[in-house]
Design a protein around this motif. Sequence first.
Motif, PDB file in Angstrom:
ATOM      1  N   GLY A  52      31.747   8.657 -36.279  1.00  9.71           N
ATOM      2  CA  GLY A  52      32.534   7.422 -36.346  1.00  9.71           C
ATOM      3  C   GLY A  52      32.729   6.948 -37.777  1.00  9.71           C
ATOM      4  O   GLY A  52      32.494   7.673 -38.742  1.00  9.71           O
ATOM      5  N   LYS A  53      33.184   5.688 -37.877  1.00  6.73           N
ATOM      6  CA  LYS A  53      33.405   5.067 -39.189  1.00  6.73           C
ATOM      7  C   LYS A  53      32.272   4.100 -39.469  1.00  6.73           C
ATOM      8  O   LYS A  53      31.764   3.462 -38.548  1.00  6.73           O
ATOM      9  CB  LYS A  53      34.708   4.260 -39.149  1.00  6.73           C
ATOM     10  N   SER A  54      31.927   3.952 -40.729  1.00  9.33           N
ATOM     11  CA  SER A  54      30.858   3.017 -41.055  1.00  9.33           C
ATOM     12  C   SER A  54      31.273   1.604 -40.656  1.00  9.33           C
ATOM     13  O   SER A  54      32.406   1.187 -40.889  1.00  9.33           O
ATOM     14  CB  SER A  54      30.531   3.047 -42.541  1.00  9.33           C
ATOM     15  N   VAL A  55      30.352   0.862 -40.060  1.00  9.16           N
ATOM     16  CA  VAL A  55      30.637  -0.539 -39.707  1.00  9.16           C
ATOM     17  C   VAL A  55      30.001  -1.478 -40.723  1.00  9.16           C
ATOM     18  O   VAL A  55      29.926  -2.683 -40.499  1.00  9.16           O
ATOM     19  CB  VAL A  55      30.126  -0.876 -38.287  1.00  9.16           C
ATOM     20  N   SER A  56      29.498  -0.927 -41.823  1.00 10.71           N
ATOM     21  CA  SER A  56      28.776  -1.742 -42.799  1.00 10.71           C
ATOM     22  C   SER A  56      29.117  -1.284 -44.210  1.00 10.71           C
ATOM     23  O   SER A  56      29.421  -0.112 -44.442  1.00 10.71           O
ATOM     24  CB  SER A  56      27.272  -1.602 -42.550  1.00 10.71           C
ATOM     25  N   THR A  57      29.068  -2.232 -45.160  1.00 13.21           N
ATOM     26  CA  THR A  57      29.246  -1.853 -46.554  1.00 13.21           C
ATOM     27  C   THR A  57      27.886  -1.652 -47.229  1.00 13.21           C
ATOM     28  O   THR A  57      27.801  -1.136 -48.336  1.00 13.21           O
ATOM     29  CB  THR A  57      30.020  -2.947 -47.319  1.00 13.21           C
ATOM     30  N   VAL A  58      26.831  -2.076 -46.542  1.00 10.55           N
ATOM     31  CA  VAL A  58      25.480  -1.983 -47.103  1.00 10.55           C
ATOM     32  C   VAL A  58      24.919  -0.568 -46.953  1.00 10.55           C
ATOM     33  O   VAL A  58      24.301  -0.012 -47.862  1.00 10.55           O
ATOM     34  CB  VAL A  58      24.552  -2.994 -46.391  1.00 10.55           C
ATOM     35  N   PHE A  59      25.153  -0.001 -45.785  1.00 10.74           N
ATOM     36  CA  PHE A  59      24.628   1.320 -45.462  1.00 10.74           C
ATOM     37  C   PHE A  59      25.671   2.024 -44.612  1.00 10.74           C
ATOM     38  O   PHE A  59      26.189   1.443 -43.653  1.00 10.74           O
ATOM     39  CB  PHE A  59      23.301   1.181 -44.699  1.00 10.74           C
ATOM     40  N   ILE A  92      16.357   0.757 -35.374  1.00 11.56           N
ATOM     41  CA  ILE A  92      17.799   0.948 -35.520  1.00 11.56           C
ATOM     42  C   ILE A  92      18.080   2.435 -35.623  1.00 11.56           C
ATOM     43  O   ILE A  92      17.306   3.191 -36.227  1.00 11.56           O
ATOM     44  CB  ILE A  92      18.350   0.179 -36.750  1.00 11.56           C
ATOM     45  N   LEU A  93      19.178   2.849 -34.992  1.00 18.51           N
ATOM     46  CA  LEU A  93      19.637   4.234 -35.085  1.00 18.51           C
ATOM     47  C   LEU A  93      21.064   4.193 -35.593  1.00 18.51           C
ATOM     48  O   LEU A  93      21.875   3.407 -35.098  1.00 18.51           O
ATOM     49  CB  LEU A  93      19.622   4.906 -33.704  1.00 18.51           C
ATOM     50  N   THR A  94      21.375   5.018 -36.581  1.00 18.89           N
ATOM     51  CA  THR A  94      22.767   5.099 -37.038  1.00 18.89           C
ATOM     52  C   THR A  94      23.238   6.543 -36.970  1.00 18.89           C
ATOM     53  O   THR A  94      22.431   7.462 -36.829  1.00 18.89           O
ATOM     54  CB  THR A  94      22.935   4.579 -38.481  1.00 18.89           C
ATOM     55  N   GLY A  95      24.568   6.704 -37.096  1.00 15.84           N
ATOM     56  CA  GLY A  95      25.142   8.046 -37.002  1.00 15.84           C
ATOM     57  C   GLY A  95      24.969   8.596 -35.603  1.00 15.84           C
ATOM     58  O   GLY A  95      25.031   7.856 -34.622  1.00 15.84           O
ATOM     59  N   ASP A  96      24.727   9.890 -35.518  1.00 14.56           N
ATOM     60  CA  ASP A  96      24.532  10.531 -34.220  1.00 14.56           C
ATOM     61  C   ASP A  96      23.037  10.548 -33.904  1.00 14.56           C
ATOM     62  O   ASP A  96      22.289  11.275 -34.541  1.00 14.56           O
ATOM     63  CB  ASP A  96      25.080  11.956 -34.276  1.00 14.56           C
ATOM     64  N   PRO A  97      22.597   9.751 -32.911  1.00 15.98           N
ATOM     65  CA  PRO A  97      21.151   9.681 -32.632  1.00 15.98           C
ATOM     66  C   PRO A  97      20.634  10.853 -31.802  1.00 15.98           C
ATOM     67  O   PRO A  97      19.445  10.937 -31.524  1.00 15.98           O
ATOM     68  CB  PRO A  97      21.018   8.374 -31.852  1.00 15.98           C
ATOM     69  N   GLY A  98      21.527  11.762 -31.398  1.00 12.12           N
ATOM     70  CA  GLY A  98      21.093  12.912 -30.599  1.00 12.12           C
ATOM     71  C   GLY A  98      21.178  12.640 -29.101  1.00 12.12           C
ATOM     72  O   GLY A  98      21.673  11.599 -28.669  1.00 12.12           O
ATOM     73  N   SER A 121      30.904   8.746 -26.713  1.00 13.85           N
ATOM     74  CA  SER A 121      30.987   7.456 -27.397  1.00 13.85           C
ATOM     75  C   SER A 121      31.063   7.635 -28.913  1.00 13.85           C
ATOM     76  O   SER A 121      30.491   8.547 -29.482  1.00 13.85           O
ATOM     77  CB  SER A 121      29.757   6.629 -27.010  1.00 13.85           C
ATOM     78  N   ASP A 122      31.768   6.713 -29.557  1.00 16.50           N
ATOM     79  CA  ASP A 122      31.881   6.717 -31.011  1.00 16.50           C
ATOM     80  C   ASP A 122      30.835   5.809 -31.658  1.00 16.50           C
ATOM     81  O   ASP A 122      30.785   5.672 -32.865  1.00 16.50           O
ATOM     82  CB  ASP A 122      33.269   6.195 -31.419  1.00 16.50           C
ATOM     83  N   GLN A 123      30.056   5.164 -30.795  1.00 14.47           N
ATOM     84  CA  GLN A 123      29.089   4.186 -31.275  1.00 14.47           C
ATOM     85  C   GLN A 123      28.143   4.820 -32.292  1.00 14.47           C
ATOM     86  O   GLN A 123      27.578   5.883 -32.047  1.00 14.47           O
ATOM     87  CB  GLN A 123      28.284   3.665 -30.074  1.00 14.47           C
ATOM     88  N   ASN A 124      27.974   4.170 -33.442  1.00 20.78           N
ATOM     89  CA  ASN A 124      27.062   4.737 -34.443  1.00 20.78           C
ATOM     90  C   ASN A 124      25.999   3.755 -34.933  1.00 20.78           C
ATOM     91  O   ASN A 124      25.326   4.041 -35.923  1.00 20.78           O
ATOM     92  CB  ASN A 124      27.834   5.382 -35.593  1.00 20.78           C
ATOM     93  N   VAL A 125      25.829   2.651 -34.200  1.00 22.50           N
ATOM     94  CA  VAL A 125      24.681   1.772 -34.462  1.00 22.50           C
ATOM     95  C   VAL A 125      24.061   1.357 -33.125  1.00 22.50           C
ATOM     96  O   VAL A 125      24.773   0.888 -32.230  1.00 22.50           O
ATOM     97  CB  VAL A 125      25.086   0.482 -35.221  1.00 22.50           C
ATOM     98  N   TYR A 126      22.765   1.582 -33.009  1.00 15.54           N
ATOM     99  CA  TYR A 126      22.010   1.120 -31.843  1.00 15.54           C
ATOM    100  C   TYR A 126      20.821   0.318 -32.351  1.00 15.54           C
ATOM    101  O   TYR A 126      20.215   0.682 -33.358  1.00 15.54           O
ATOM    102  CB  TYR A 126      21.441   2.286 -31.026  1.00 15.54           C
ATOM    103  N   LEU A 127      20.507  -0.743 -31.622  1.00 21.00           N
ATOM    104  CA  LEU A 127      19.329  -1.546 -31.975  1.00 21.00           C
ATOM    105  C   LEU A 127      18.502  -1.797 -30.719  1.00 21.00           C
ATOM    106  O   LEU A 127      19.059  -2.195 -29.690  1.00 21.00           O
ATOM    107  CB  LEU A 127      19.765  -2.891 -32.575  1.00 21.00           C
TER     108      LEU A 127
END
Length: 492
Positions: free
Chosen positions: A374-381, A396-402, A426-432
């Motif tokens: 996916g595309k980054s949803v943050s400018t920090v990371f 927190i999981l980013t990118g492809d968590p497997g 899913s394109d989701q790349n942030v999980y909390l």
Amino acid sequence: MVVRLFGLLLLCGGVSSISQDPPNIVFIVADDYGYNDIGYHGSELKTPNLDKLAKDGIKLENYYVQPICSPTRSQLLSGRYQIHTGLQHGVIMPCVPTALPLEDRTMADKLKEVGYKTHIVGKWHLGFYKEEYTPTKRGFDSFFGYLLGSEDYYTHMRAESGFYGLDFHDNLKPHNQSYGRYSAFEFTKRAQSIIESHKKGSPLFLYLPYQSVHAPLQVPGIYEEKFQFIKDRNRRMFAAMVAAMDEGVGNITETLKSSGLWDNTLIIFTNDNGGQVFAGGNNAPYRGNKASYFEGGVKGVGFVSGPVIKTPGVINQQLMHVSDWFPTLINLVGGSLNGTKPDGYDVWSSIVNNATSPRDEIIYNIDPKSPRKGKSVSTVFDTSVQAALRFGDYKILTGDPGYDKWVPEPTSPFYLTPNQDYVSSSDQNVYLFNIAKDPEERNDLSQSHPEIVDMMLQRLAKWNATAVPVNYPPIDKNCDPSLRGGVWGPWM
Ligand SMILES: *[C@@H]1O[C@H](CO)[C@@H](O)[C@H](O)[C@H]1NC(C)=O
Ligand SMILES: *[C@@H]1O[C@H](CO)[C@@H](O)[C@H](O)[C@H]1NC(C)=O
Ligand SMILES: *[C@@H]1O[C@H](CO)[C@@H](O)[C@H](O)[C@H]1NC(C)=O
Ligand SMILES: *[C@@H]1O[C@H](CO)[C@@H](O)[C@H](O)[C@H]1NC(C)=O
Ligand SMILES: *[C@@H]1O[C@H](CO)[C@@H](O)[C@H](O)[C@H]1NC(C)=O
């Protein structure tokens, strides 16, 4: 508490003659061994010897490892996060010229400094392209086992990248005398002979990373017969492999007793990562698989045991990570951390006295070489990059968590054979997740708690600023074993 005494005496004016000798350390690692693959977690698998040791010791139930092999082993032996060793990406494939850096001294190096006899029996997987990276150059007095990540349990041969060769060594010598013999027997026998011939007067460090129970699914038939009640073939074979390993641990325990070493022995048991659900392993009730950053990939199966532990039957809930063994054990035996930069914490007091863990954070990984998602949803990371961080109760999981499914125990009526080709759409790349409240990771909070996501991304960015470049060069065809008598080994 005998062992705490060392530290105490050292504090009180550097008394060097300690009343009790430093303990023998037998450190057992099971390969691809999931949370639900040990008897005492309620598994359908039978592990009487491991269960007994755990019951007589302290079970570590808030303990974490890395989701794959080389990363866990590198952190175990060096105490260093993989973002600080260049080993962020994958496992060390046979023909990739990379390794645990020499500047990262191993547990064996440091134990040897204080008089330990040090032996590794089993799997290395920390690099071997130059001789200086192999076990006997990394603090081990002896090595009996294999250098790569997996192989045939009987022939000890490994095919990779179009190459094929023997990967079994006695120190640096090719060892083909175990041809046709199951590795759980060979490794157990060598461990027993090391214990039997160990001379009193110096402590023993025996690092025993079994091949069991990694794929391929291979096991002598007598073990499989006991598990006819398991209809799923992979699970049945896996159960049998676990039984063979468990028997090996029982045999080693007996040998420690008969050889007189037992009374001053500390046994540590750990997995290297979650179970492989496509090859008989199981992580229920946790989500995910080996190689995923969900709990199923990183939840440790661990305990400490042996007469050195004076509080049997305890279930320990202090947060702990595989990188903690290095400083913990070196301090425990009165060794020196001079010349090392461990990321792990000394957690001995948290283990034996339930002191509040010094650890409230785990940086699992930031892998800039991973395929982006996916595309980054943050400018920090950059959240398209695969990364995982635990801070307090949150993860927190980013990118492809497997692999992101929950796989029930194979005898469960809800079990469906997991699909190896499954890819999340899913394109989701942030999980909390709040792991304390939601250990099964069923309730993603990333939408409802953006402020916590922000805070976690800032922590990731902070860790990222300390990371070293990934050291994962392309395959080097000079690895070809046929250039060296059909044997895998150093090629540079
Ligand atoms: C354990 O010891 C018994 C008795 O010597 C032997 O038959 C068995 O093969 C051993 N198992 C392993 C895994 O070493
Ligand atoms: C620490 O190690 C360095 C070499 O790595 C050595 O020069 C120094 O003397 C050591 N210091 C102590 C206190 O042992
Ligand atoms: C250990 O300490 C925690 C608090 O940090 C507490 O909740 C737990 O009950 C204690 N466990 C034991 C076995 O005393
Ligand atoms: C980590 O830091 C490097 C160097 O500043 C930067 O190029 C990279 O994008 C950062 N990674 C992530 C995932 O933000
Ligand atoms: C090991 O022994 C087996 C059986 O004798 C033989 O087929 C194989 O070629 C040997 N491997 C090596 C590398 O010598």
